[in-house]
Design a protein around this motif. Sequence first.
Motif, PDB file in Angstrom:
ATOM      1  N   ASP A 116      35.559  55.619  37.294  1.00 32.62           N
ATOM      2  CA  ASP A 116      34.702  56.101  38.112  1.00 32.62           C
ATOM      3  C   ASP A 116      35.762  55.849  39.813  1.00 32.62           C
ATOM      4  O   ASP A 116      36.010  54.688  40.150  1.00 32.62           O
ATOM      5  N   GLU A 117      34.783  56.768  40.918  1.00 36.47           N
ATOM      6  CA  GLU A 117      35.590  56.693  41.743  1.00 36.47           C
ATOM      7  C   GLU A 117      35.319  54.766  42.462  1.00 36.47           C
ATOM      8  O   GLU A 117      36.456  54.554  43.286  1.00 36.47           O
ATOM      9  N   MET A 118      34.405  54.775  42.041  1.00 38.67           N
ATOM     10  CA  MET A 118      33.501  52.995  42.782  1.00 38.67           C
ATOM     11  C   MET A 118      34.845  52.051  42.091  1.00 38.67           C
ATOM     12  O   MET A 118      34.988  51.618  42.868  1.00 38.67           O
ATOM     13  N   GLN A 119      34.722  52.315  40.614  1.00 38.01           N
ATOM     14  CA  GLN A 119      35.688  51.112  40.511  1.00 38.01           C
ATOM     15  C   GLN A 119      37.074  51.148  40.310  1.00 38.01           C
ATOM     16  O   GLN A 119      37.793  50.242  40.756  1.00 38.01           O
ATOM     17  N   LEU A 120      37.619  52.510  40.601  1.00 34.51           N
ATOM     18  CA  LEU A 120      38.670  52.315  41.826  1.00 34.51           C
ATOM     19  C   LEU A 120      39.212  51.959  42.875  1.00 34.51           C
ATOM     20  O   LEU A 120      39.570  51.383  43.290  1.00 34.51           O
ATOM     21  N   ASN A 121      37.800  53.390  43.929  1.00 35.12           N
ATOM     22  CA  ASN A 121      37.569  52.159  44.913  1.00 35.12           C
ATOM     23  C   ASN A 121      37.645  50.031  45.145  1.00 35.12           C
ATOM     24  O   ASN A 121      38.504  50.119  46.188  1.00 35.12           O
ATOM     25  N   VAL A 122      36.537  50.341  44.384  1.00 31.34           N
ATOM     26  CA  VAL A 122      36.621  48.295  44.153  1.00 31.34           C
ATOM     27  C   VAL A 122      37.533  47.878  44.058  1.00 31.34           C
ATOM     28  O   VAL A 122      38.531  46.988  44.829  1.00 31.34           O
ATOM     29  N   THR A 123      38.681  48.144  42.775  1.00 35.35           N
ATOM     30  CA  THR A 123      40.068  48.250  42.258  1.00 35.35           C
ATOM     31  C   THR A 123      41.294  47.993  43.433  1.00 35.35           C
ATOM     32  O   THR A 123      41.594  46.540  43.522  1.00 35.35           O
ATOM     33  N   ILE A 124      41.039  49.130  43.884  1.00 37.06           N
ATOM     34  CA  ILE A 124      41.817  49.436  44.955  1.00 37.06           C
ATOM     35  C   ILE A 124      41.955  48.425  46.049  1.00 37.06           C
ATOM     36  O   ILE A 124      42.791  47.305  47.223  1.00 37.06           O
ATOM     37  N   ALA A 125      40.830  48.615  46.804  1.00 36.99           N
ATOM     38  CA  ALA A 125      40.333  46.960  47.864  1.00 36.99           C
ATOM     39  C   ALA A 125      40.664  45.407  46.940  1.00 36.99           C
ATOM     40  O   ALA A 125      41.477  44.787  47.812  1.00 36.99           O
ATOM     41  N   ALA A 126      39.890  45.088  45.939  1.00 39.30           N
ATOM     42  CA  ALA A 126      40.618  43.635  45.269  1.00 39.30           C
ATOM     43  C   ALA A 126      41.401  43.456  44.974  1.00 39.30           C
ATOM     44  O   ALA A 126      41.958  42.028  45.660  1.00 39.30           O
ATOM     45  N   VAL A 127      41.930  44.200  44.639  1.00 37.15           N
ATOM     46  CA  VAL A 127      43.873  43.662  44.632  1.00 37.15           C
ATOM     47  C   VAL A 127      44.630  43.031  45.899  1.00 37.15           C
ATOM     48  O   VAL A 127      45.147  41.749  45.560  1.00 37.15           O
TER      49      VAL A 127
END
Lengths: 217, 217
Positions: B164-175
């Motif tokens: 999921d593009e959103m899950q990946l994007n959120v994780t990239i931002a999160a870390v």
Amino acid sequence: MAKSMAAKDGEAPRTRDAEATQKRILAAAKREFSRLGLGGARVDDIAEKANANKRMIYHYFGSKEDLFKKVLEDAYQDIRAAESKLDLKGLPAEAALEKLVRFTWKYYLDHPEFLTLVNSENLHKARHLKSSQNIEAINRPLHNMVQDILDRGVREGVFRAGLDEMQLNVTIAAVSYYYFTNRFTGAVVYKRDFMTEEALRARIDFNVDTILRLVRV
Amino acid sequence: MAKSMAAKDGEAPRTRDAEATQKRILAAAKREFSRLGLGGARVDDIAEKANANKRMIYHYFGSKEDLFKKVLEDAYQDIRAAESKLDLKGLPAEAALEKLVRFTWKYYLDHPEFLTLVNSENLHKARHLKSSQNIEAINRPLHNMVQDILDRGVREGVFRAGLDEMQLNVTIAAVSYYYFTNRFTGAVVYKRDFMTEEALRARIDFNVDTILRLVRV
DNA sequence: CCGCTAAATAACTAAATAGTTACATAGGAA
DNA sequence: TTCCTATGTAACTATTTAGTTATTTAGCGG
């Protein structure tokens, strides 16, 4: 009529009870500080919502800043206490780590005020926490817990060696924390509700996957 | 003596220039809002630091809230503009993804005010962003960029399908985001400086590793 | 059951704060 | 050169705010 006091409709009893008053003040302060930040919260509102008098806040806690500091210390105390009840010793490393990731997620979900309090404290460069005596002792069990899981995983042959406990801990927190604290701007940017049951389930599963992939050999 | 005006010692020139005044107000507002939050920032201070008159803030921006909204919109505009200059089309999927992760890290490192503004906006449940017209268009390129990388990686046979593009994007931002915004409480909890050159290098490498392990087949 | 202290209330103060009003003037259009 | 308006200043106002002072009272030790 009731025993002695003017307790307005349905409110808590109002006889003199130092401990109970302090608790009500702390509970109200936690709500207000987490809702509005240190700068946005109002001492008058905290007093009113605690069903207490403003004078009592200064009597028991000294100042708005000191009250914030106490609220924050208690919040750290609470999450570490909950963590320490996890009892991961008996589990295989992978299961223990997954349980910790799911615990962290659930704790943030159930205690959103912890997240906004920590954000507020970081906006103020952690100046309250810095001057806190007991914060070091409060957090030590967390470090030990994660280091133990890592060591165990390496011994079991399922985790990579040489992983930094801090990096792992920060990442476990990050993937859940960010999702929750940024759920409002997230809803706008990604045009979806971050808090539906389905969205929550998908995210925690994704997070478990992220962390396990990170540590596995 | 100078041309016409009372510019106090060393300050910017003070002839009439609507555009320049608005820019100075926005720059000062960004600094103050990011330092102190929406609730903590003071309109008088913003005016003073912009070397402008408070009346001009209300003249050009309407209210403190509207000024905050404009600052926030501009901040999103800026990060998306910087992202869109990345030009990842020509790269293999893995290299493209790594470049995006490193870009995100570097952008947060160089623009800490973006992080605190977003935190402030989330404290207020994104009510300013919600009423923003152009925010959807501003963010669209980001979604496309990450979805393209994911699709490419699957075609190249190096990424898992169905991410999921959103899950990946959120994780990239999160870390990256979490590491920076929580660096002050982090320094207390982990008893180390999060901002030394060595600490920064270790974290971004860890983050690249986290994200690549997450997407790889 | 008395008196004293800790608990609690209410009213106050000095400073700060978002937003306004009244006035002044630079500099382009006529 | 002369208006006229957008740009700018300064002083003001009505509220709000953190923190205090003056006063009352519950209920425990003696």
